[in-house]
Every structure is written in C-alpha cells, then in structure tokens.
Scaffold this motif. Structure first.
Motif, PDB file in Angstrom:
ATOM      1  N   ASN A  66       0.810  -1.220   0.000  1.00 48.65           N
ATOM      2  CA  ASN A  66       0.000   0.000   0.000  1.00 48.65           C
ATOM      3  C   ASN A  66       0.840   1.265   0.000  1.00 48.65           C
ATOM      4  OD1 ASN A  66      -2.917  -0.592   0.024  1.00 48.65           O
ATOM      5  ND2 ASN A  66      -2.444  -1.775   1.861  1.00 48.65           N
ATOM      6  N   ASP A  67       2.020   1.212   0.613  1.00 44.16           N
ATOM      7  CA  ASP A  67       2.859   2.409   0.713  1.00 44.16           C
ATOM      8  C   ASP A  67       3.460   2.789  -0.637  1.00 44.16           C
ATOM      9  OD1 ASP A  67       2.370   2.570   3.450  1.00 44.16           O
ATOM     10  OD2 ASP A  67       4.071   1.262   3.922  1.00 44.16           O
ATOM     11  N   THR A  68       3.954   1.801  -1.365  1.00 47.15           N
ATOM     12  CA  THR A  68       4.622   2.081  -2.645  1.00 47.15           C
ATOM     13  C   THR A  68       3.681   1.973  -3.842  1.00 47.15           C
ATOM     14  OG1 THR A  68       5.284  -0.238  -2.903  1.00 47.15           O
ATOM     15  CG2 THR A  68       6.803   1.224  -1.735  1.00 47.15           C
ATOM     16  N   LYS A  69       2.433   1.513  -3.592  1.00 49.76           N
ATOM     17  CA  LYS A  69       1.416   1.327  -4.648  1.00 49.76           C
ATOM     18  C   LYS A  69       1.892   0.311  -5.704  1.00 49.76           C
ATOM     19  CE  LYS A  69      -1.290   4.488  -2.856  1.00 49.76           C
ATOM     20  NZ  LYS A  69      -0.534   4.736  -1.631  1.00 49.76           N
ATOM     21  N   GLU A  70       2.652  -0.678  -5.261  1.00 51.21           N
ATOM     22  CA  GLU A  70       3.099  -1.730  -6.175  1.00 51.21           C
ATOM     23  C   GLU A  70       2.240  -2.976  -5.988  1.00 51.21           C
ATOM     24  OE1 GLU A  70       7.761  -1.529  -6.828  1.00 51.21           O
ATOM     25  OE2 GLU A  70       7.258  -1.222  -4.725  1.00 51.21           O
ATOM     26  N   ILE A  71       1.991  -3.673  -7.085  1.00 50.07           N
ATOM     27  CA  ILE A  71       1.140  -4.858  -7.044  1.00 50.07           C
ATOM     28  C   ILE A  71       1.651  -5.884  -8.049  1.00 50.07           C
ATOM     29  CG2 ILE A  71      -0.489  -3.874  -8.727  1.00 50.07           C
ATOM     30  CD1 ILE A  71      -2.743  -5.339  -7.150  1.00 50.07           C
ATOM     31  N   ILE A  72       1.616  -7.138  -7.661  1.00 52.49           N
ATOM     32  CA  ILE A  72       2.015  -8.219  -8.564  1.00 52.49           C
ATOM     33  C   ILE A  72       0.849  -9.193  -8.699  1.00 52.49           C
ATOM     34  CG2 ILE A  72       3.142  -9.557  -6.709  1.00 52.49           C
ATOM     35  CD1 ILE A  72       5.171 -10.468  -8.909  1.00 52.49           C
ATOM     36  N   PHE A  73       0.555  -9.564  -9.935  1.00 48.85           N
ATOM     37  CA  PHE A  73      -0.512 -10.499 -10.249  1.00 48.85           C
ATOM     38  C   PHE A  73       0.111 -11.825 -10.678  1.00 48.85           C
ATOM     39  CE2 PHE A  73      -1.934  -6.213 -11.410  1.00 48.85           C
ATOM     40  CZ  PHE A  73      -3.108  -6.104 -10.676  1.00 48.85           C
ATOM     41  N   GLY A  74      -0.391 -12.929 -10.132  1.00 52.31           N
ATOM     42  CA  GLY A  74       0.204 -14.226 -10.459  1.00 52.31           C
ATOM     43  C   GLY A  74      -0.809 -15.312 -10.747  1.00 52.31           C
ATOM     44  N   GLU A  75      -0.468 -16.219 -11.637  1.00 51.78           N
ATOM     45  CA  GLU A  75      -1.268 -17.409 -11.921  1.00 51.78           C
ATOM     46  C   GLU A  75      -0.387 -18.634 -11.714  1.00 51.78           C
ATOM     47  OE1 GLU A  75      -4.492 -18.065 -12.910  1.00 51.78           O
ATOM     48  OE2 GLU A  75      -5.027 -15.970 -12.608  1.00 51.78           O
ATOM     49  N   ALA A  76      -0.975 -19.660 -11.096  1.00 51.44           N
ATOM     50  CA  ALA A  76      -0.249 -20.905 -10.828  1.00 51.44           C
ATOM     51  C   ALA A  76      -0.942 -22.058 -11.540  1.00 51.44           C
ATOM     52  CB  ALA A  76      -0.198 -21.167  -9.326  1.00 51.44           C
ATOM     53  N   LYS A  77      -0.196 -22.811 -12.344  1.00 49.60           N
ATOM     54  CA  LYS A  77      -0.764 -23.912 -13.108  1.00 49.60           C
ATOM     55  C   LYS A  77      -0.022 -25.215 -12.793  1.00 49.60           C
ATOM     56  CE  LYS A  77      -3.764 -21.352 -15.203  1.00 49.60           C
ATOM     57  NZ  LYS A  77      -5.187 -21.465 -14.848  1.00 49.60           N
ATOM     58  N   TRP A  78      -0.734 -26.125 -12.120  1.00 48.44           N
ATOM     59  CA  TRP A  78      -0.188 -27.454 -11.829  1.00 48.44           C
ATOM     60  C   TRP A  78      -0.655 -28.389 -12.942  1.00 48.44           C
ATOM     61  CZ3 TRP A  78       3.617 -28.814  -8.794  1.00 48.44           C
ATOM     62  CH2 TRP A  78       3.802 -30.155  -8.457  1.00 48.44           C
ATOM     63  N   SER A  79      -0.034 -28.251 -14.110  1.00 45.35           N
ATOM     64  CA  SER A  79      -0.454 -28.977 -15.303  1.00 45.35           C
ATOM     65  C   SER A  79       0.726 -29.719 -15.904  1.00 45.35           C
ATOM     66  CB  SER A  79      -1.029 -27.996 -16.334  1.00 45.35           C
ATOM     67  OG  SER A  79      -1.225 -28.623 -17.570  1.00 45.35           O
ATOM     68  N   ASN A  80       0.441 -30.776 -16.634  1.00 44.86           N
ATOM     69  CA  ASN A  80       1.494 -31.537 -17.309  1.00 44.86           C
ATOM     70  C   ASN A  80       1.923 -30.903 -18.621  1.00 44.86           C
ATOM     71  OD1 ASN A  80       1.623 -33.557 -15.309  1.00 44.86           O
ATOM     72  ND2 ASN A  80      -0.118 -34.629 -16.214  1.00 44.86           N
ATOM     73  N   LYS A  81       1.271 -29.798 -19.003  1.00 44.44           N
ATOM     74  CA  LYS A  81       1.616 -29.097 -20.235  1.00 44.44           C
ATOM     75  C   LYS A  81       2.237 -27.741 -19.912  1.00 44.44           C
ATOM     76  CE  LYS A  81      -2.129 -31.152 -22.961  1.00 44.44           C
ATOM     77  NZ  LYS A  81      -3.343 -30.854 -23.771  1.00 44.44           N
ATOM     78  N   PRO A  82       3.186 -27.287 -20.714  1.00 44.77           N
ATOM     79  CA  PRO A  82       3.753 -25.956 -20.500  1.00 44.77           C
ATOM     80  C   PRO A  82       2.692 -24.867 -20.626  1.00 44.77           C
ATOM     81  CG  PRO A  82       5.085 -27.218 -22.059  1.00 44.77           C
ATOM     82  CD  PRO A  82       3.825 -27.988 -21.851  1.00 44.77           C
ATOM     83  N   ILE A  83       2.880 -23.787 -19.907  1.00 42.55           N
ATOM     84  CA  ILE A  83       1.960 -22.655 -19.986  1.00 42.55           C
ATOM     85  C   ILE A  83       2.098 -21.982 -21.351  1.00 42.55           C
ATOM     86  CG2 ILE A  83       1.682 -20.264 -19.172  1.00 42.55           C
ATOM     87  CD1 ILE A  83       1.847 -21.226 -16.359  1.00 42.55           C
ATOM     88  N   GLU A  84       0.931 -21.708 -21.968  1.00 39.36           N
ATOM     89  CA  GLU A  84       0.890 -21.017 -23.260  1.00 39.36           C
ATOM     90  C   GLU A  84       0.484 -19.556 -23.055  1.00 39.36           C
ATOM     91  OE1 GLU A  84       1.830 -22.310 -26.056  1.00 39.36           O
ATOM     92  OE2 GLU A  84       1.889 -24.468 -25.621  1.00 39.36           O
ATOM     93  N   MET A  85       0.491 -18.792 -24.140  1.00 34.03           N
ATOM     94  CA  MET A  85       0.217 -17.361 -24.067  1.00 34.03           C
ATOM     95  C   MET A  85      -1.175 -17.034 -23.559  1.00 34.03           C
ATOM     96  SD  MET A  85       2.653 -15.249 -24.687  1.00 34.03           S
ATOM     97  CE  MET A  85       1.699 -13.778 -25.027  1.00 34.03           C
ATOM     98  N   ASP A  86      -2.143 -17.933 -23.768  1.00 34.15           N
ATOM     99  CA  ASP A  86      -3.510 -17.625 -23.353  1.00 34.15           C
ATOM    100  C   ASP A  86      -3.621 -17.400 -21.847  1.00 34.15           C
ATOM    101  OD1 ASP A  86      -2.975 -20.457 -23.147  1.00 34.15           O
ATOM    102  OD2 ASP A  86      -5.083 -20.737 -22.668  1.00 34.15           O
TER     103      ASP A  86
END
Length: 224
Positions: free
Chosen positions: A150-170
């Motif tokens: 809140n002080d620096t107004k920084e935010i990080i968005f994350g997605e976690a995928k427990w999949s047998n396939k590599p993550i694609e652009m979608d």
C-alpha cells in the motif's frame, strides 16, 4: 465439543466447496445464528479460516468472505475419507480410490497455489517488498495470487498452473484481462506479473516474459 456432528457437517460442507455462509447454512440445515457460533469456534480451533479478497480494505467487515479448511490434510480427509468411512471399515476400497483419483489433481492444484504464495514471499527482495498476499475474486473473475504494498502502490498479479503441459500465451493474456477488474489503486499502481508452472513455459511465453519483464517460476525456482 458438545455437538460434534454439527461441526463435522460444517467441515464436510466446506470440503465439498460450500464455502459461503448461506451455502453452509443450506447444506447443513443449521440456522444462521447457530451456524455463526459454530464457525467462530472452528476458527478459534484453527480448523477453518475466513478468506476475503486480498485487496479488501476492511476484511473483518467484508461481505465477500468465504470459509476454507485451514490446511490440505483436513480437506483431503473430509473430502475423501469421512464420507466413505463405512465403505473403508468393511474393506471396500475401490470406490474410494476411484473418488480420490478423480479429484486429487484439484487438491494438488490448490496446494500448489498456497506454495506459490510462499515462494513469492521468499523472492520479494528481487521484486518489491510485499506487505500482503492472497487470492482475489470478484463475480466470475479470480486471480490465484496477488501481492501488494500500500505504501509504494506496487502490485504483482500471479497465476499458478499445476499442469502436465507448459503454460501457453492464453494464460498470460487472460491474467492481464482479469487485472482490469481489480480496483486497487487503479490510476497510481505499478504492476508486475508472475507465472508459476509445474511443466515450464512455451517459447512464446519465455520470449514475451523477457521482453516485458514478466517473472517466471518453474515449480519452485525463478527462471527469469
């Protein structure tokens, strides 16, 4: 506990994804004033916890809270053992094993999301000082993890995928779309993005990550 069957019914309901107050009330048949007392006891015993979207300013007063079991073992037991206790006692294991195999991936996925929050905390010195971290949801939109300061107004968005396939652009594109619904310091914030994957990333994701400064984690290791 004086009435363990009611507490067990609540824990089972939550394990089967009845996480909102009204849903638990309907599933267990407990009146709301009585249910509230039981939920408070279960929280005091550290068996459940109330979760709100991480961006909520006043979590204690938020109406968006949901209840969840405090750790994965409890969720496994109330989802896959307790409902089939009679079958297990007479040696009927196949039906139970089938249920476990059917739903175990979702349990792994949820556990991986929790682990990813811890991973991000350990790496925050390379990004920014994260003061708060958790899930976020609004209507039908959900983000696996958000870390913010809140002080620096920084935010990080994350997605976690427990999949047998590599993550694609979608996956990355969908994450970026969902961030538009997050109202936290919208005009002032500095945004970061992180992807967590069990099975790596496509070449296009790696190229885009390098170009845009997106952080990639393979299992528990930062690779870019």
């Amino acid at each position: 506990l004086r009435e363990p069957k009611n507490y067990l019914a609540i824990l089972k309901a939550i394990a089967f994804s009845k996480t909102k107050f009204n849903e638990i009330s309907v599933e267990t048949g407990l009146e709301k004033n009585i249910l509230n007392k039981y939920l408070n006891v279960l929280q005091e015993l550290k068996l459940i916890e109330k979760e709100t979207p991480v961006t909520e300013k006043n979590p204690d007063k938020s109406h968006k809270g949901i209840y969840k079991l405090s750790e994965p073992f409890l969720k496994f037991w109330f989802r896959h053992v307790y409902p089939y206790k009679s079958d297990l006692e007479i040696g009927e294991y196949k039906a139970v094993e089938s249920q476990i195999n059917k739903f175990f991936h979702s349990l792994e996925e949820a556990s991986y999301e929790m682990i990813c929050r811890e991973i991000l905390k350990t790496e925050q010195d390379k990004i920014f000082q994260i003061r708060k971290i958790g899930r976020w949801w609004k209507n039908d939109q959900e983000i696996d993890l958000i870390g913010l300061n809140n002080d620096t107004k920084e935010i990080i968005f994350g997605e976690a995928k427990w999949s047998n396939k590599p993550i694609e652009m979608d996956v990355l594109e969908n994450l970026k779309k969902k961030t538009r619904f997050v109202d936290w310091n919208k005009s002032k914030r500095k945004e970061y993005f992180a992807l967590f994957s069990k099975s790596g990333f496509s070449d296009k994701v790696k190229i885009t990550a390098k170009k845009e400064g997106i952080i990639l984690f393979e299992k528990n290791k930062m690779i870019s």
